[in-house]
Scaffold this motif. Structure first.
Motif, PDB file in Angstrom:
ATOM      1  N   LEU A 198       0.971  -0.977  -0.141  1.00 45.94           N
ATOM      2  CA  LEU A 198       0.352  -0.218   0.079  1.00 45.94           C
ATOM      3  C   LEU A 198       0.665   1.300   0.214  1.00 45.94           C
ATOM      4  O   LEU A 198       1.163   2.374  -0.529  1.00 45.94           O
ATOM      5  N   ALA A 199       2.140   0.872   0.480  1.00 46.01           N
ATOM      6  CA  ALA A 199       2.785   2.218   0.974  1.00 46.01           C
ATOM      7  C   ALA A 199       3.744   2.754  -0.888  1.00 46.01           C
ATOM      8  O   ALA A 199       4.455   3.533  -0.586  1.00 46.01           O
ATOM      9  N   ALA A 200       3.458   1.726  -1.441  1.00 47.94           N
ATOM     10  CA  ALA A 200       4.866   0.921  -2.340  1.00 47.94           C
ATOM     11  C   ALA A 200       4.351   2.507  -3.608  1.00 47.94           C
ATOM     12  O   ALA A 200       5.721   3.192  -4.078  1.00 47.94           O
ATOM     13  N   PRO A 201       3.673   3.346  -3.741  1.00 49.46           N
ATOM     14  CA  PRO A 201       3.685   4.258  -5.171  1.00 49.46           C
ATOM     15  C   PRO A 201       4.473   5.672  -3.910  1.00 49.46           C
ATOM     16  O   PRO A 201       5.166   6.554  -4.902  1.00 49.46           O
ATOM     17  N   GLY A 202       3.754   5.968  -2.483  1.00 48.02           N
ATOM     18  CA  GLY A 202       4.987   7.095  -2.074  1.00 48.02           C
ATOM     19  C   GLY A 202       7.080   6.365  -1.725  1.00 48.02           C
ATOM     20  O   GLY A 202       6.946   7.702  -2.677  1.00 48.02           O
ATOM     21  N   LEU A 203       6.454   4.923  -2.101  1.00 47.67           N
ATOM     22  CA  LEU A 203       7.665   5.137  -1.860  1.00 47.67           C
ATOM     23  C   LEU A 203       8.543   4.775  -3.229  1.00 47.67           C
ATOM     24  O   LEU A 203       9.775   5.349  -3.604  1.00 47.67           O
ATOM     25  N   MET A 204       8.103   4.617  -4.344  1.00 46.78           N
ATOM     26  CA  MET A 204       8.314   4.067  -5.995  1.00 46.78           C
ATOM     27  C   MET A 204       8.310   6.841  -6.073  1.00 46.78           C
ATOM     28  O   MET A 204       9.476   6.391  -6.612  1.00 46.78           O
ATOM     29  N   ALA A 205       7.604   7.284  -5.550  1.00 48.96           N
ATOM     30  CA  ALA A 205       7.848   8.787  -5.699  1.00 48.96           C
ATOM     31  C   ALA A 205       8.943   8.892  -5.144  1.00 48.96           C
ATOM     32  O   ALA A 205       9.760   9.792  -5.880  1.00 48.96           O
ATOM     33  N   SER A 206       9.514   8.571  -3.839  1.00 50.88           N
ATOM     34  CA  SER A 206      10.291   8.916  -3.337  1.00 50.88           C
ATOM     35  C   SER A 206      11.689   8.622  -3.988  1.00 50.88           C
ATOM     36  O   SER A 206      13.078   9.428  -3.998  1.00 50.88           O
ATOM     37  N   ALA A 207      11.754   7.172  -4.649  1.00 51.76           N
ATOM     38  CA  ALA A 207      12.941   6.651  -5.396  1.00 51.76           C
ATOM     39  C   ALA A 207      13.107   7.396  -6.377  1.00 51.76           C
ATOM     40  O   ALA A 207      14.575   7.840  -7.124  1.00 51.76           O
ATOM     41  N   ILE A 208      11.872   8.296  -7.434  1.00 52.50           N
ATOM     42  CA  ILE A 208      12.388   8.945  -8.254  1.00 52.50           C
ATOM     43  C   ILE A 208      13.198  10.411  -8.002  1.00 52.50           C
ATOM     44  O   ILE A 208      14.069  10.666  -9.021  1.00 52.50           O
ATOM     45  N   PHE A 209      12.400  11.142  -6.545  1.00 53.98           N
ATOM     46  CA  PHE A 209      12.620  11.883  -6.031  1.00 53.98           C
ATOM     47  C   PHE A 209      14.447  11.848  -5.987  1.00 53.98           C
ATOM     48  O   PHE A 209      15.594  12.852  -5.991  1.00 53.98           O
ATOM     49  N   VAL A 210      15.669  11.159  -5.299  1.00 51.09           N
ATOM     50  CA  VAL A 210      16.034  10.582  -4.974  1.00 51.09           C
ATOM     51  C   VAL A 210      17.031  10.314  -5.970  1.00 51.09           C
ATOM     52  O   VAL A 210      18.102  10.634  -6.308  1.00 51.09           O
ATOM     53  N   PHE A 211      16.387   9.814  -7.385  1.00 50.82           N
ATOM     54  CA  PHE A 211      17.252   9.193  -8.184  1.00 50.82           C
ATOM     55  C   PHE A 211      17.473  10.925  -9.017  1.00 50.82           C
ATOM     56  O   PHE A 211      19.020  11.243  -9.545  1.00 50.82           O
ATOM     57  N   LEU A 212      16.743  11.638  -9.314  1.00 46.18           N
ATOM     58  CA  LEU A 212      16.845  13.104  -9.900  1.00 46.18           C
ATOM     59  C   LEU A 212      17.792  13.750  -8.968  1.00 46.18           C
ATOM     60  O   LEU A 212      18.377  14.235  -9.752  1.00 46.18           O
ATOM     61  N   GLU A 213      18.237  14.145  -7.964  1.00 44.73           N
ATOM     62  CA  GLU A 213      18.400  14.456  -7.456  1.00 44.73           C
ATOM     63  C   GLU A 213      19.770  14.017  -7.310  1.00 44.73           C
ATOM     64  O   GLU A 213      21.216  15.120  -7.166  1.00 44.73           O
ATOM     65  N   SER A 214      20.200  13.044  -7.427  1.00 44.76           N
ATOM     66  CA  SER A 214      21.517  12.590  -7.415  1.00 44.76           C
ATOM     67  C   SER A 214      21.893  12.722  -8.936  1.00 44.76           C
ATOM     68  O   SER A 214      23.175  13.014  -9.623  1.00 44.76           O
ATOM     69  N   LEU A 215      20.714  12.662  -9.737  1.00 44.05           N
ATOM     70  CA  LEU A 215      21.573  12.732 -11.583  1.00 44.05           C
ATOM     71  C   LEU A 215      21.988  14.524 -11.776  1.00 44.05           C
ATOM     72  O   LEU A 215      23.127  13.849 -12.692  1.00 44.05           O
ATOM     73  N   ASP A 216      21.123  15.494 -10.848  1.00 43.68           N
ATOM     74  CA  ASP A 216      22.036  16.052 -11.438  1.00 43.68           C
ATOM     75  C   ASP A 216      22.595  17.269  -9.781  1.00 43.68           C
ATOM     76  O   ASP A 216      22.661  17.733 -10.231  1.00 43.68           O
ATOM     77  N   GLU A 217      22.999  16.090  -9.182  1.00 44.07           N
ATOM     78  CA  GLU A 217      24.007  16.753  -8.614  1.00 44.07           C
ATOM     79  C   GLU A 217      25.336  17.062  -9.185  1.00 44.07           C
ATOM     80  O   GLU A 217      26.041  16.105  -9.577  1.00 44.07           O
ATOM     81  N   PHE A 218      25.725  18.502  -8.531  1.00 43.34           N
ATOM     82  CA  PHE A 218      27.418  18.651  -8.959  1.00 43.34           C
ATOM     83  C   PHE A 218      27.810  19.175  -8.395  1.00 43.34           C
ATOM     84  O   PHE A 218      29.089  18.604  -8.110  1.00 43.34           O
ATOM     85  N   THR A 219      27.931  20.061  -6.912  1.00 42.63           N
ATOM     86  CA  THR A 219      29.257  20.392  -5.791  1.00 42.63           C
ATOM     87  C   THR A 219      29.544  19.356  -5.647  1.00 42.63           C
ATOM     88  O   THR A 219      30.686  19.525  -5.670  1.00 42.63           O
ATOM     89  N   GLY A 220      28.379  18.862  -4.855  1.00 41.95           N
ATOM     90  CA  GLY A 220      29.336  17.388  -3.833  1.00 41.95           C
ATOM     91  C   GLY A 220      29.902  16.567  -4.885  1.00 41.95           C
ATOM     92  O   GLY A 220      30.795  15.745  -4.524  1.00 41.95           O
ATOM     93  N   THR A 221      29.505  16.374  -5.807  1.00 44.73           N
ATOM     94  CA  THR A 221      30.695  15.504  -6.788  1.00 44.73           C
ATOM     95  C   THR A 221      31.823  16.004  -7.225  1.00 44.73           C
ATOM     96  O   THR A 221      33.030  15.013  -7.043  1.00 44.73           O
ATOM     97  N   TYR A 222      31.903  17.583  -8.071  1.00 42.08           N
ATOM     98  CA  TYR A 222      33.076  18.333  -7.966  1.00 42.08           C
ATOM     99  C   TYR A 222      33.848  17.801  -6.748  1.00 42.08           C
ATOM    100  O   TYR A 222      35.551  17.918  -6.585  1.00 42.08           O
ATOM    101  N   PHE A 223      33.494  18.127  -5.650  1.00 38.68           N
ATOM    102  CA  PHE A 223      34.283  18.515  -4.435  1.00 38.68           C
ATOM    103  C   PHE A 223      35.198  16.627  -3.843  1.00 38.68           C
ATOM    104  O   PHE A 223      36.056  16.439  -3.941  1.00 38.68           O
ATOM    105  N   VAL A 224      34.360  15.600  -4.354  1.00 36.13           N
ATOM    106  CA  VAL A 224      34.043  14.687  -3.792  1.00 36.13           C
ATOM    107  C   VAL A 224      34.347  13.797  -4.742  1.00 36.13           C
ATOM    108  O   VAL A 224      35.577  12.272  -4.661  1.00 36.13           O
ATOM    109  N   GLY A 225      34.331  13.185  -5.426  1.00 35.20           N
ATOM    110  CA  GLY A 225      34.582  12.664  -7.043  1.00 35.20           C
ATOM    111  C   GLY A 225      35.411  13.496  -8.454  1.00 35.20           C
ATOM    112  O   GLY A 225      36.301  12.673  -8.327  1.00 35.20           O
ATOM    113  N   ALA A 226      35.429  14.437  -8.029  1.00 34.87           N
ATOM    114  CA  ALA A 226      36.510  15.113  -9.259  1.00 34.87           C
ATOM    115  C   ALA A 226      38.007  14.823  -8.691  1.00 34.87           C
ATOM    116  O   ALA A 226      38.307  14.972  -7.762  1.00 34.87           O
TER     117      ALA A 226
END
Length: 280
Positions: A198-226
């Motif tokens: 019953l909670a799966a639709p909301g969890l799927m929405a949160s997963a999409i938000f996290v995915f998009l946040e990670s896909l577009d993240e720049f500052t943290g990736t630049y300082f930690v990964g570059a």
């Protein structure tokens, strides 16, 4: 024509002057939203475009093969970005599902404080935070690694994951879980067979938000990964800083497409009862 007819004709030709400021406001809002997008689309097909010309002098698609060529970095960067985003989603949900269930079902002390604590990564300027994280990760060997980037992305992703997971579990009636327990189901089985679906639709929405946040993240990736970890936002930054606006625009468009597509999916998953319980 009678007086009533003249009055009716006058009313029919009367102009509602309030629509003028409304139209101007809506026009400015549309320009603010679609103007940058239109400029982005123009740069993706601009072969020659320079000041003072307001439109490209020559159109074409010669820059597209350069972006997606086997020797180019776009496909490799896209693969790294998607892999990091999927790992971030997995780690965020692994932490958010039990945390969200506990915050929704258990009478925890300082529950509101715990939810506000998750907002701290968003409350402070990112730059000094990531500089200190990069220094710490360098000392323990996580700087320039996928794991380090995933951990940084998870700190932001947990905000969406835990808050939406808490709202999703709160929207599931407790009576259903108690009914499953009353007919012999154990706590884990009632959670797995009743609450989680019953909670799966909301969890799927949160997963999409996290995915998009990670896909577009720049500052943290630049300082930690570059420079070892090169994602699409880093490729976009490198291209724009070097004046390669066509390549930067094509890269930005690649990042924009999944964001728009997933927003339509989120709109279907997040119901009104779940949204009403966010933060409660």
């Amino acid at each position: 024509m009678s007086d009533a007819g003249h009055a009716l004709a006058a009313r029919s030709w009367r102009i509602d002057w309030l629509w003028i400021p409304r139209g101007i406001g809506l026009g400015l809002l549309a320009f603010a939203i679609f103007g940058p997008l239109a400029n982005l689309l123009l740069w993706t097909v601009a072969e020659r475009w320079y000041f003072p010309h307001s439109l490209p002098l020559q159109y074409g698609f010669s820059f597209w093969p350069r972006v997606f060529a086997p020797r180019g970095d776009a496909l490799a960067s896209l693969g790294i970005s998607v892999s990091i985003a999927l790992l971030t989603v997995a780690l965020s949900l692994a932490l958010a599902v039990p945390a969200g269930y506990a915050l929704a079902r258990l009478k925890l002390p300082f529950r509101a404080g715990i939810l506000l604590l998750l907002l701290l990564p968003q409350a402070f300027p990112n730059l000094p935070v990531y500089v200190n994280i990069a220094r710490l990760f360098y000392e323990i060997g996580l700087n320039g690694t996928v794991l380090g980037v995933v951990l940084v992305h998870t700190t932001h992703g947990l905000v969406y994951a835990v808050w939406i997971a808490t709202a999703s579990f709160s929207a599931v009636p407790v009576d259903l879980e108690e009914a499953a327990r009353s007919i012999g189901a154990s706590g884990p089985r009632a959670f797995r067979d009743v609450v989680l679906p019953l909670a799966a639709p909301g969890l799927m929405a949160s997963a999409i938000f996290v995915f998009l946040e990670s896909l577009d993240e720049f500052t943290g990736t630049y300082f930690v990964g570059a420079p070892d970890i090169k994602t699409m936002p880093l490729l976009l930054y490198t291209a724009s800083a070097g004046g390669n606006y066509q390549i930067a625009s094509i890269t930005a468009l690649v990042l924009l497409v999944p964001s728009i597509a997933f927003m339509f999916v989120v709109e279907r998953f997040l119901s009104a009862d779940v949204l009403a319980k966010v933060g409660r």
